[in-house]
Write an enzyme that holds these catalytic residues in place. Structure first.
Site, PDB file in Angstrom:
ATOM      1  N   ASN A   9      -7.853   4.948   3.803  1.00  0.00           N
ATOM      2  CA  ASN A   9      -7.320   4.183   2.671  1.00  0.00           C
ATOM      3  C   ASN A   9      -6.490   3.034   3.237  1.00  0.00           C
ATOM      4  OD1 ASN A   9      -6.061   3.195   0.413  1.00  0.00           O
ATOM      5  ND2 ASN A   9      -4.810   5.019   0.026  1.00  0.00           N
ATOM      6  N   LYS A  11      -5.190   0.618   1.718  1.00  0.00           N
ATOM      7  CA  LYS A  11      -4.168   0.133   0.762  1.00  0.00           C
ATOM      8  C   LYS A  11      -4.209  -1.401   0.693  1.00  0.00           C
ATOM      9  CE  LYS A  11      -1.504   4.219   1.793  1.00  0.00           C
ATOM     10  NZ  LYS A  11      -0.249   4.928   1.666  1.00  0.00           N
ATOM     11  N   HIS A  98      -4.345   8.059  -6.901  1.00  0.00           N
ATOM     12  CA  HIS A  98      -3.471   8.070  -5.719  1.00  0.00           C
ATOM     13  C   HIS A  98      -2.017   8.038  -6.208  1.00  0.00           C
ATOM     14  CE1 HIS A  98      -1.423   6.750  -2.088  1.00  0.00           C
ATOM     15  NE2 HIS A  98      -2.474   7.173  -1.415  1.00  0.00           N
ATOM     16  N   GLU A 100       0.453   6.422  -5.338  1.00  0.00           N
ATOM     17  CA  GLU A 100       1.015   5.071  -5.532  1.00  0.00           C
ATOM     18  C   GLU A 100       0.542   4.478  -6.850  1.00  0.00           C
ATOM     19  OE1 GLU A 100      -0.254   3.560  -1.727  1.00  0.00           O
ATOM     20  OE2 GLU A 100       1.154   4.940  -0.756  1.00  0.00           O
ATOM     21  N   GLU A 170      -2.444  15.432  -1.542  1.00  0.00           N
ATOM     22  CA  GLU A 170      -1.550  14.538  -0.807  1.00  0.00           C
ATOM     23  C   GLU A 170      -0.117  14.745  -1.292  1.00  0.00           C
ATOM     24  OE1 GLU A 170      -3.738  10.961   0.913  1.00  0.00           O
ATOM     25  OE2 GLU A 170      -3.150  10.415  -1.095  1.00  0.00           O
ATOM     26  N   GLY A 176       2.988   8.171   4.107  1.00  0.00           N
ATOM     27  CA  GLY A 176       3.640   7.015   4.714  1.00  0.00           C
ATOM     28  C   GLY A 176       5.019   7.304   5.257  1.00  0.00           C
ATOM     29  N   SER A 216       0.392  11.294   6.229  1.00  0.00           N
ATOM     30  CA  SER A 216       0.801  11.120   7.633  1.00  0.00           C
ATOM     31  C   SER A 216      -0.092  11.861   8.621  1.00  0.00           C
ATOM     32  CB  SER A 216       2.279  11.518   7.811  1.00  0.00           C
ATOM     33  OG  SER A 216       3.115  10.650   7.072  1.00  0.00           O
TER      34      SER A 216
HETATM   35  C1  PEP Z   1      -2.540   7.775   1.736  1.00  0.00           C
HETATM   36  O1  PEP Z   1      -2.093   6.734   1.333  1.00  0.00           O
HETATM   37  O2  PEP Z   1      -3.471   8.306   1.113  1.00  0.00           O
HETATM   38  C2  PEP Z   1      -1.953   8.364   2.940  1.00  0.00           C
HETATM   39  C3  PEP Z   1      -2.240   9.605   3.210  1.00  0.00           C
HETATM   40  O3  PEP Z   1      -1.133   7.572   3.701  1.00  0.00           O
HETATM   41  P1  PEP Z   1      -0.526   7.926   5.152  1.00  0.00           P
HETATM   42  O4  PEP Z   1      -1.628   8.528   5.964  1.00  0.00           O
HETATM   43  O5  PEP Z   1      -0.054   6.623   5.695  1.00  0.00           O
HETATM   44  O6  PEP Z   1       0.591   8.894   4.923  1.00  0.00           O
END
Ligand code: PEP
Length: 261
Positions: A9, A11, A98, A100, A170, A176, A216
């Site tokens: 992803n 973003k 997601h 976000e 998630e 992040g 992460s």
């Molecule tokens: C995501 O945005 O789906 C995500 C898992 O981000 P990150 O791996 O940076 O934590």
């Protein structure tokens, strides 16, 4: 055996040149990793780069997904894109719900549900994201939150459709932040989701559902997360923007599927 799916992803990152360069760098090296191991790799760049990234990976095992879409087919919805547009740009998948999107753009469970159903009718595989915030985890309501997101997100979705889709767990506190769920925490919630889906549908459907972990995931923790029996891949944010890191994560996924085909 369930498919194993690793999705990047991106973003709101990259520009046209860097997006194509990243896709080409991955394409050039993905086949050499654990040849024969079955892992579906997806790149999810921002909308403007979708068609170019799709062209860059065409003919390779890498697919392309979008990060969102709108729930109508066409019309006066300035700034939005439809499932059909994503398909015509070369997408096979779309990330929906997601955290976000839920946090900044008010994507409620009902909106996510409408988008999931629209993705199916439009010919896209939805990757539906669920996950609790830190406060929710600390107050002991993780399972209640996940239950609502799954029940409401899958309202009216058929068993046949569930068997072909992806759910990404998630935890919001891990996205992040550099703070990853432990493999045991990931496995625990994945089992919870699978059992919940079994009660909503049936065991066969639950066993076919692809459950990604996201939050992460990096090259140095991917293998232990992927070793969990109910983790069927990863949704990768930051680490998917670096070719080396993402290739190492794909390699960990391929090693896992080669060990447990
Ligand atoms: C995501 O945005 O789906 C995500 C898992 O981000 P990150 O791996 O940076 O934590």
């Amino acid at each position: 055996m369930r498919p194993y799916v690793v999705a990047g992803n991106w973003k709101m990152n990259t520009d046209m040149d860097s997006a194509i360069a990243l896709a080409e760098a991955l394409r050039a090296r993905v086949d050499a990793l654990e040849p024969g191991a079955q892992v579906q790799v997806l790149l999810c760049p921002p909308y403007p780069m979708l068609a170019s990234v799709a062209a860059a990976v065409k003919g390779s095992p890498i697919g392309v997904g979008a990060q969102n879409m709108y729930l109508e087919d066409s019309g006066a919805y300035t700034g939005e894109v439809s499932a059909a547009m994503l398909v015509s740009a070369g997408c096979s998948h779309v990330i929906l719900g997601h955290s976000e999107r839920r946090q900044y753009f008010d994507d409620s469970n009902a909106v996510v549900n409408a988008k999931v159903k629209k993705a199916f009718t439009g010919g896209l595989v939805p990757i539906m994201c669920v996950g609790e915030t830190l406060e929710q985890r600390e107050t002991g309501v993780t399972e209640a939150v996940i239950t609502m997101q799954i029940r409401e997100g899958l309202e009216g979705v058929t068993a046949e459709q569930v068997r072909t889709m992806v759910v990404a767990y998630e935890p919001v506190w891990a996205i992040g932040t550099g703070r990853t769920a432990t493999p045991e925490q990931a496995q625990e919630v994945h089992v919870y989701i699978r059992d919940l889906v079994a009660t909503m549908y049936d065991r066969e459907t639950a066993d076919a559902l692809v459950l990604q972990y996201g939050g992460s995931v990096k090259a140095d923790n991917a293998a232990e997360l992927f070793a969990q029996p109910d983790v069927d891949g990863g949704l990768i944010g930051g680490a998917s923007l670096k070719a080396e890191q993402f290739l190492e994560i794909i390699s960990a996924a391929k090693a896992r599927t080669a060990a447990h085909p």
